[in-house]
Design a protein around this motif. Structure first.
Motif, short mmCIF file in Angstrom:
data_model
loop_
_atom_site.label_atom_id
_atom_site.label_comp_id
_atom_site.label_asym_id
_atom_site.label_seq_id
_atom_site.Cartn_x
_atom_site.Cartn_y
_atom_site.Cartn_z
N THR A 1 0.77 -1.15 -0.06
CA THR A 1 -0.20 -0.05 0.03
C THR A 1 0.92 1.12 0.04
O THR A 1 2.01 1.22 -0.25
N ASN A 2 0.43 2.45 0.13
CA ASN A 2 1.12 3.62 0.01
C ASN A 2 0.52 4.47 1.30
O ASN A 2 -0.71 4.31 1.56
N PRO A 3 1.01 5.49 1.58
CA PRO A 3 0.41 6.56 2.58
C PRO A 3 -0.89 7.24 2.09
O PRO A 3 -1.63 7.31 2.95
N GLU A 4 -1.08 7.58 0.74
CA GLU A 4 -2.26 8.05 0.37
C GLU A 4 -3.45 7.01 0.60
O GLU A 4 -4.50 7.32 0.86
N GLU A 5 -3.27 5.70 0.30
CA GLU A 5 -4.35 4.68 0.47
C GLU A 5 -4.85 4.62 2.10
O GLU A 5 -5.71 4.54 2.45
N LEU A 6 -3.45 4.68 2.77
CA LEU A 6 -4.08 4.53 4.34
C LEU A 6 -4.51 5.72 4.96
O LEU A 6 -5.65 5.83 5.57
N PHE A 7 -4.51 7.18 4.29
CA PHE A 7 -4.89 8.33 4.54
C PHE A 7 -6.35 8.29 4.21
O PHE A 7 -7.44 8.57 4.96
N ALA A 8 -6.43 7.75 2.84
CA ALA A 8 -7.94 7.74 2.42
C ALA A 8 -8.72 6.89 3.24
O ALA A 8 -10.04 7.19 3.60
N CYS B 1 -13.34 8.33 9.32
CA CYS B 1 -13.56 9.13 10.15
C CYS B 1 -14.99 9.92 9.66
O CYS B 1 -15.70 10.49 10.68
N PHE B 2 -15.00 10.40 8.47
CA PHE B 2 -16.13 11.20 7.91
C PHE B 2 -17.35 10.43 7.98
O PHE B 2 -18.28 11.11 8.17
N GLY B 3 -17.29 9.14 7.61
CA GLY B 3 -18.63 8.20 7.67
C GLY B 3 -19.13 8.19 9.21
O GLY B 3 -20.27 8.47 9.26
N SER B 4 -18.34 8.28 10.11
CA SER B 4 -18.73 8.42 11.60
C SER B 4 -19.21 9.79 11.90
O SER B 4 -20.29 10.00 12.70
N ALA B 5 -18.69 10.85 11.29
CA ALA B 5 -19.06 12.12 11.58
C ALA B 5 -20.54 12.45 10.87
O ALA B 5 -21.38 12.99 11.36
N CYS C 1 -15.82 16.62 11.68
CA CYS C 1 -14.87 15.54 11.65
C CYS C 1 -13.49 15.98 11.78
O CYS C 1 -13.06 16.99 11.24
N PRO C 2 -12.59 15.12 12.69
CA PRO C 2 -11.20 15.39 12.89
C PRO C 2 -10.44 15.43 11.79
O PRO C 2 -9.51 16.30 11.66
N TYR C 3 -10.37 14.70 10.86
CA TYR C 3 -9.83 14.64 9.76
C TYR C 3 -9.91 16.05 8.97
O TYR C 3 -9.16 16.69 8.45
#
Length: 136
Positions: free
Chosen positions: A43-50, A56-60, A119-121
């Protein structure tokens, strides 16, 4: 209440990341120029961030809807995270695509915009990177 997650990466983007809990234990690889994976199974950092931003946004969205006594049947968030590179300047851009079943379009749009405020993100990225919201 507070919560701290911890992960350690060895060798950067072409290395390995492991969370303190061991749940995340992944190889990392730079994507190829065409955007395909740089190494199978990596994987890569962008996939992990996504992944983190969409969760997080779904929970918000669910929390904001609940606070307004709305009960969406299903909430699905896709976070498209793009790594932009220009003259050795690297930036991120995000498009959050929200699919909310069981709400009128105007309600869904209002909830998504309110969720972006809490959302925290979204708070962490506000006025720092471009984040677009879409209702799909």
């Amino acid at each position: 209440m507070s919560f701290t997650a911890s992960a350690t990466t060895l060798a950067g983007r072409n290395g390995h990341v492991k969370s303190e809990t061991g749940v995340v234990d992944l190889d990392l690889a730079m994507p190829k120029p065409d955007g395909s994976p740089g190494k199978p199974g990596a994987t890569n950092p962008e996939e992990l961030f996504a992944s983190g931003y969409s969760a997080c946004f779904g929970s918000a969205v669910i929390a904001v809807a609940g606070a307004e006594k709305l009960r969406p049947e299903q909430v699905s968030i896709t976070a498209d995270v793009t790594l932009l590179t220009e003259n050795n300047d690297f930036r991120l851009a995000v498009v959050l695509k929200a699919h909310i079943e069981g709400l009128e379009a105007s309600e869904a749009e209002r909830i998504v915009h309110k969720a972006h405020e809490v959302c925290p993100y979204s708070k962490a990225t506000r006025n720092n990177i471009k984040v677009e919201l879409e209702i799909v």
